[in-house]
Design a protein around this motif. Structure first.
Motif, PDB file in Angstrom:
ATOM      1  N   UNK A 175      -6.899   8.659  -4.921  1.00 10.96           N
ATOM      2  CA  UNK A 175      -6.011   9.485  -4.098  1.00 10.96           C
ATOM      3  C   UNK A 175      -5.254  10.446  -5.001  1.00 10.96           C
ATOM      4  N   UNK A 176      -4.805  11.558  -4.418  1.00 15.07           N
ATOM      5  CA  UNK A 176      -3.971  12.494  -5.178  1.00 15.07           C
ATOM      6  C   UNK A 176      -2.579  11.894  -5.381  1.00 15.07           C
ATOM      7  N   UNK A 177      -1.841  12.457  -6.323  1.00 17.95           N
ATOM      8  CA  UNK A 177      -0.543  11.878  -6.665  1.00 17.95           C
ATOM      9  C   UNK A 177       0.625  12.559  -5.943  1.00 17.95           C
ATOM     10  N   UNK A 178       0.367  13.164  -4.804  1.00 17.00           N
ATOM     11  CA  UNK A 178       1.420  13.854  -4.057  1.00 17.00           C
ATOM     12  C   UNK A 178       2.405  12.867  -3.449  1.00 17.00           C
ATOM     13  N   UNK A 205      -6.142  10.547   5.315  1.00 16.62           N
ATOM     14  CA  UNK A 205      -6.824   9.387   5.889  1.00 16.62           C
ATOM     15  C   UNK A 205      -7.988   8.909   5.027  1.00 16.62           C
ATOM     16  N   UNK A 206      -8.763   9.834   4.501  1.00 13.21           N
ATOM     17  CA  UNK A 206      -9.919   9.444   3.687  1.00 13.21           C
ATOM     18  C   UNK A 206      -9.490   8.705   2.423  1.00 13.21           C
ATOM     19  N   UNK A 207      -8.447   9.203   1.785  1.00 16.57           N
ATOM     20  CA  UNK A 207      -7.945   8.532   0.583  1.00 16.57           C
ATOM     21  C   UNK A 207      -7.378   7.162   0.935  1.00 16.57           C
ATOM     22  N   UNK A 208      -6.723   7.053   2.077  1.00 20.55           N
ATOM     23  CA  UNK A 208      -6.173   5.770   2.505  1.00 20.55           C
ATOM     24  C   UNK A 208      -7.294   4.759   2.726  1.00 20.55           C
ATOM     25  N   UNK A 251       0.810  -1.217   0.000  1.00 26.63           N
ATOM     26  CA  UNK A 251       0.000   0.000   0.000  1.00 26.63           C
ATOM     27  C   UNK A 251       0.847   1.271   0.000  1.00 26.63           C
ATOM     28  N   UNK A 252       0.424   2.228  -0.805  1.00 23.77           N
ATOM     29  CA  UNK A 252       1.003   3.572  -0.781  1.00 23.77           C
ATOM     30  C   UNK A 252       0.395   4.361   0.373  1.00 23.77           C
ATOM     31  N   UNK A 253       1.026   5.469   0.718  1.00 21.98           N
ATOM     32  CA  UNK A 253       0.470   6.403   1.697  1.00 21.98           C
ATOM     33  C   UNK A 253       0.005   7.654   0.960  1.00 21.98           C
ATOM     34  N   UNK A 254      -1.295   7.858   0.827  1.00 20.81           N
ATOM     35  CA  UNK A 254      -1.773   9.076   0.156  1.00 20.81           C
ATOM     36  C   UNK A 254      -1.484  10.315   0.994  1.00 20.81           C
ATOM     37  N   UNK A 255      -1.127  11.397   0.313  1.00 22.80           N
ATOM     38  CA  UNK A 255      -0.894  12.683   0.976  1.00 22.80           C
ATOM     39  C   UNK A 255      -1.828  13.730   0.385  1.00 22.80           C
ATOM     40  N   UNK A 256      -2.219  14.692   1.217  1.00 19.35           N
ATOM     41  CA  UNK A 256      -3.001  15.829   0.748  1.00 19.35           C
ATOM     42  C   UNK A 256      -2.067  16.812   0.035  1.00 19.35           C
TER      43      UNK A 256
END
Length: 292
Positions: free
Chosen positions: A265-268, A23-26, A11-16
């Motif tokens: 999720x965003x690509x940050x 957390x919501x994207x995760x 799993x990746x860690x999504x960032x804002x």
């Protein structure tokens, strides 16, 4: 350990956009895996950018994944390092509740000998309350864990149950498959050679590609486990260009662009990584549309 047969996802860690853990994207990401049939989840691996997460953020990520998964899939926790004493200490203090096994990377940067690698995992094995999956990834560690060392560890320590083999060398993978005990799990850590490893007797994959394409990749793996070669390779050939693309500018920049295109999720990413180029995003968009 049949719970680790099939498709595991790192799993990746999504960032804002403000560089905080999303957390919501995760939660969406975890649900996306569950709904599309993957077999288990790997938490805090390389793809999670765990090297840039604070201790508090790591706890947040682990807690969020455990809550959202809610016992549906087995969970594997990435826990390793190049300071053996620190890894042993972490095993004594880390909250391992809710995890079914550990994924422990071979020591990086130090470039130990094969005996040093063996002694490292001997200490880890003796300290670990959970089964251990070794992780060999010479492209990141600059040190290859050779088949003889893997075989020694597999034979000498009951709680070392498998290896994520990511040397990208099918001959080395075949040597490990040949020489380790029949119940030792040889798991592909290289998406491109997952199917050949399966057909040679491998247990499955811990995948990056499957994170963005869980239904397709899991179907290929399941067909491979059933030795349905023709059908499995048909999917492999469809996915090959995408596998090349997601790693073209490094991991997880590529797969995070896939997750953004799929509105998960965003690509940050965090420095020193940078997000995928516009050219790569465009190529991934074309691949996704062609795959439908």
């Amino acid at each position: 350990m049949t719970k680790f047969l099939g498709t595991g996802v790192a799993l990746a860690t999504p960032f804002t956009s403000s560089n905080e853990v999303d957390e919501n994207a995760l939660r969406r990401l975890v649900q996306f895996q569950i709904k599309n049939g993957v077999d288990y989840l790997v938490v805090m691996g390389t793809t999670a950018e765990n090297a840039t997460l604070s201790k508090a953020e790591k706890e947040l990520v682990k807690t969020t994944i455990k809550q959202e998964n809610n016992g549906k899939l087995p969970l594997v926790l990435g826990l390793g390092g190049n300071n053996t004493a620190q890894v042993v200490s972490d095993l004594k203090t880390e909250n391992l509740d809710g995890f079914d096994a550990l994924l422990s990377v071979s020591p990086y940067y130090n470039k130990p000998t094969q005996e040093g690698i063996y002694k490292h995992f001997e200490a880890v094995s003796k300290a670990s309350p959970l089964p251990i999956i070794l992780y060999n990834v010479p492209g990141r560690t600059s040190s290859n864990m050779l088949p003889l060392t893997v075989t020694r560890l597999a034979n000498d320590f009951e709680n070392i149950i498998g290896i994520k083999e990511a040397a990208g060398d099918i001959v080395q993978a075949m040597q490990i498959l040949r020489d380790t005990p029949s119940d030792f799990l040889v798991i592909s850590g290289d998406d491109m050679i997952t199917l050949p490893m399966l057909l040679a007797g491998g247990a499955g994959v811990i995948s990056v590609m499957a994170q963005g394409f869980p239904a397709e990749f899991t179907k290929m793996v399941n067909l491979g486990l059933l030795k349905k070669t023709k059908e499995a390779y048909a999917i492999q050939f469809e996915l090959m260009d995408g596998i090349d693309l997601i790693f073209k500018e490094g991991n997880p920049a590529g797969i995070k662009s896939v997750l953004e295109l799929k509105k998960i999720a965003e690509n940050n990413v965090r420095l020193p990584l940078v997000e995928a180029s516009s050219e790569l995003k465009s190529a991934l968009s074309v691949f996704i549309n062609q795959l439908k």
